[in-house]
Design an enzyme around this catalytic site. Structure first.
Site, PDB file in Angstrom:
ATOM      1  N   CYS A 157      40.996  43.537  51.445  1.00 54.52           N
ATOM      2  CA  CYS A 157      40.350  44.467  50.507  1.00 54.52           C
ATOM      3  C   CYS A 157      39.357  45.413  51.170  1.00 54.52           C
ATOM      4  CB  CYS A 157      39.615  43.689  49.424  1.00 54.52           C
ATOM      5  SG  CYS A 157      40.705  42.640  48.508  1.00 54.52           S
TER       6      CYS A 157
HETATM    7  C1  COA Z   1      41.714  37.187  37.935  1.00 53.04           C
HETATM    8  C2  COA Z   1      40.747  37.375  36.777  1.00 53.04           C
HETATM    9  C3  COA Z   1      41.002  38.708  36.113  1.00 53.04           C
HETATM   10  C4  COA Z   1      40.967  36.272  35.761  1.00 53.04           C
HETATM   11  O1  COA Z   1      40.015  36.387  34.717  1.00 53.04           O
HETATM   12  P1  COA Z   1      39.146  35.126  34.253  1.00 53.04           P
HETATM   13  O2  COA Z   1      38.348  35.574  33.114  1.00 53.04           O
HETATM   14  O3  COA Z   1      38.428  34.591  35.463  1.00 53.04           O
HETATM   15  O4  COA Z   1      40.262  34.153  33.753  1.00 53.04           O
HETATM   16  P2  COA Z   1      40.503  32.633  34.129  1.00 53.04           P
HETATM   17  O5  COA Z   1      41.357  32.547  35.344  1.00 53.04           O
HETATM   18  O6  COA Z   1      39.193  31.872  34.130  1.00 53.04           O
HETATM   19  O7  COA Z   1      41.353  32.196  32.884  1.00 53.04           O
HETATM   20  C5  COA Z   1      40.818  32.161  31.550  1.00 53.04           C
HETATM   21  C6  COA Z   1      41.865  31.625  30.625  1.00 53.04           C
HETATM   22  O8  COA Z   1      42.915  32.565  30.461  1.00 53.04           O
HETATM   23  C7  COA Z   1      44.177  32.000  30.836  1.00 53.04           C
HETATM   24  N1  COA Z   1      44.989  33.032  31.513  1.00 53.04           N
HETATM   25  C8  COA Z   1      45.067  33.300  32.823  1.00 53.04           C
HETATM   26  N2  COA Z   1      45.938  34.302  33.032  1.00 53.04           N
HETATM   27  C9  COA Z   1      46.413  34.650  31.825  1.00 53.04           C
HETATM   28  C10 COA Z   1      47.350  35.621  31.406  1.00 53.04           C
HETATM   29  N3  COA Z   1      47.956  36.434  32.287  1.00 53.04           N
HETATM   30  N4  COA Z   1      47.591  35.740  30.092  1.00 53.04           N
HETATM   31  C11 COA Z   1      46.990  34.938  29.204  1.00 53.04           C
HETATM   32  N5  COA Z   1      46.090  33.999  29.537  1.00 53.04           N
HETATM   33  C12 COA Z   1      45.816  33.850  30.839  1.00 53.04           C
HETATM   34  C13 COA Z   1      43.811  30.860  31.779  1.00 53.04           C
HETATM   35  O9  COA Z   1      44.825  29.885  31.795  1.00 53.04           O
HETATM   36  C14 COA Z   1      42.527  30.345  31.160  1.00 53.04           C
HETATM   37  O10 COA Z   1      42.833  29.537  30.057  1.00 53.04           O
HETATM   38  P3  COA Z   1      41.906  28.273  29.709  1.00 53.04           P
HETATM   39  O11 COA Z   1      40.540  28.844  29.417  1.00 53.04           O
HETATM   40  O12 COA Z   1      42.595  27.694  28.516  1.00 53.04           O
HETATM   41  O13 COA Z   1      41.929  27.406  30.931  1.00 53.04           O
HETATM   42  C15 COA Z   1      39.281  37.342  37.274  1.00 53.04           C
HETATM   43  O14 COA Z   1      38.919  36.051  37.631  1.00 53.04           O
HETATM   44  C16 COA Z   1      39.036  38.243  38.470  1.00 53.04           C
HETATM   45  O15 COA Z   1      39.317  39.422  38.442  1.00 53.04           O
HETATM   46  N6  COA Z   1      38.425  37.702  39.508  1.00 53.04           N
HETATM   47  C17 COA Z   1      38.074  38.458  40.690  1.00 53.04           C
HETATM   48  C18 COA Z   1      39.291  38.662  41.466  1.00 53.04           C
HETATM   49  C19 COA Z   1      39.129  39.568  42.612  1.00 53.04           C
HETATM   50  O16 COA Z   1      38.307  40.439  42.682  1.00 53.04           O
HETATM   51  N7  COA Z   1      39.963  39.369  43.564  1.00 53.04           N
HETATM   52  C20 COA Z   1      39.999  40.200  44.681  1.00 53.04           C
HETATM   53  C21 COA Z   1      41.410  40.330  44.996  1.00 53.04           C
HETATM   54  S1  COA Z   1      41.572  41.551  46.205  1.00 53.04           S
END
Ligand code: COA
Length: 374
Positions: A157
């Site tokens: 990144c």
């Molecule tokens: C990836 C990201 C968007 C996920 O969002 P989040 O709010 O953390 O979501 P979580 O992974 O905690 O999941 C929350 C819930 O949604 C669910 N969920 C995950 N993906 C889902 C999807 N595509 N559709 C529906 N539900 C989903 C999970 O299973 C979880 O359910 P639960 O609460 O029953 O366990 C977020 O964590 C993020 O952007 N993190 C930073 C990533 C980043 O910057 N990475 C750098 C990469 S270069």
């Protein structure tokens, strides 16, 4: 003679094809239904877990992403394939990633008023290169008719900012007079479209910047690079294990762990404070208060991350004008996100305005440049 290093041109290029959240989710959910039907007895006996549906509403709320561009849409939404279909090219033909890189390089060169003869170094810096050697940068250099030297570098990144850092140092040292830094983020082949947690995250784009000494810059929008700052801290929370050793390890070279995967929640929690502290320290090096920063060209992974980081620094929410968001249209484009934001939102600043360009992500890696409009 002034040693001031500047950014004199930036180019942003994206493919025509795009995928909306709805399209992506429809394909993923159809894949799930097929998988669950095929494994119904194992699911019933508890041997296999049923795949849960994804949701377009979740994606937009959790990330801010509404759509993403993709180099080759064919295949990516096909439930029997779930990966883009990219035709192989012979060694004699320009490679996919070089073609991708050149599209943005040409725009950046035009914006910077530079011809091939004016440039003497090419850095291709991105999250993945399509081969180990010869370097994509050297292929691009050859195709554009640039003399001098080129090399590839990978910093996930933060590849774009770290690439600009190297250009800044080469120009400061006098080992190059004008450097083209290109970030051909052709990431869709590394996306696991079968994984609910990450199938929505990435989009394809290429960005390029021209850096040179202030005295040779002739373009309309020139930004002094006041300084650069980088930090890395090892983390397994964002990882891709694809690599040349898999052949010798007798494992599936395309297994889920070989593709992009992350512990997104942990990344969010750990990277936001790191990025805010990094930016604060970088600005304080120049006695610049966050309130006096005109524009925040931040990494584009998640809108909530950017909101939080800007809030930590400003003590209030940043406006869209102050901290532009491009991930709604482009999704996460690995290292290119902050450069897209810069490319689209820099021409309106006036002489003396200060902005900060900052990436954060896998590694972990954080890279920033404090920029001042000439
Ligand atoms: C990836 C990201 C968007 C996920 O969002 P989040 O709010 O953390 O979501 P979580 O992974 O905690 O999941 C929350 C819930 O949604 C669910 N969920 C995950 N993906 C889902 C999807 N595509 N559709 C529906 N539900 C989903 C999970 O299973 C979880 O359910 P639960 O609460 O029953 O366990 C977020 O964590 C993020 O952007 N993190 C930073 C990533 C980043 O910057 N990475 C750098 C990469 S270069």
């Amino acid at each position: 003679m002034s040693q001031q290093i500047v950014i004199s041109g930036v180019g942003v290029w994206h493919p025509q094809d795009s995928i909306s959240n709805q399209e992506l989710v429809e394909s993923y959910n159809a894949y799930c239904d097929k998988f669950n039907a095929q494994h119904s007895s194992e699911i019933e006996s508890g041997e296999v877990q049923a795949m849960p549906h994804s949701s377009a509403e979740f994606i937009e709320k959790a990330s801010g992403i509404k759509q993403r561009y993709i180099y080759k849409k064919d295949g990516a939404l096909d439930v029997d394939r779930m990966k883009p279909l990219i035709e192989p090219r012979a060694d004699e033909v320009l490679s996919h990633q070089a073609e991708f890189a050149i599209a943005s390089a040409k725009i950046a060169m035009e914006k910077a008023n530079k011809k091939a003869d004016d440039i003497d170094a090419v850095i291709v810096s991105c999250a993945y290169t399509q081969r180990s050697y010869p370097a994509i940068a050297i292929e691009v250099q050859g195709a554009l008719g640039i003399k001098g030297f080129g090399f590839d570098m990978l910093v996930a990144c933060s590849a774009a900012t770290f690439g600009m850092h190297r250009a800044f140092e080469m120009l400061s040292a006098g080992s190059a007079k004008c450097v083209l830094v290109i970030n051909p983020e052709l990431v869709s082949p590394q996306v696991n479209y079968k994984d609910r947690d990450s199938h929505f995250i990435f989009g394809d784009v290429s960005t390029a910047t021209v850096l040179e000494r202030a005295e040779t810059a002739t373009s309309e929008h020139v930004y002094d690079v006041l300084s650069t700052k980088a930090v890395t801290q090892f983390s397994n929370n964002i990882r891709s294990n694809f690599g040349y050793l898999t052949r010798a390890e007798d494992v599936d070279p395309y297994g889920a762990d070989k593709l992009f995967h992350q512990a997104g929640r942990k990344v969010f929690k750990e990277v936001c404070p790191m990025a805010a502290e990094h930016i604060s320290e970088h600005l304080s090096r120049h006695d610049i208060e966050p309130a006096n920063v005109k524009r925040w060209w931040l990494h584009q992974a998640n809108i909530n991350m950017n909101t939080l980081i800007a809030k930590r620094l400003l003590g209030r929410e940043a406006s869209r004008e102050e901290a532009p968001i491009v991930l709604d249209e482009f999704a996460n484009t690995a290292s290119a996100g902050s450069v897209i934001a810069f490319g689209k939102y820099h021409e309106d600043l006036v002489s003396g305005d200060v902005g900060i360009l900052c990436s954060f992500g896998a590694g972990y890696s954080i890279g920033s440049l404090v920029l001042k409009k000439r």
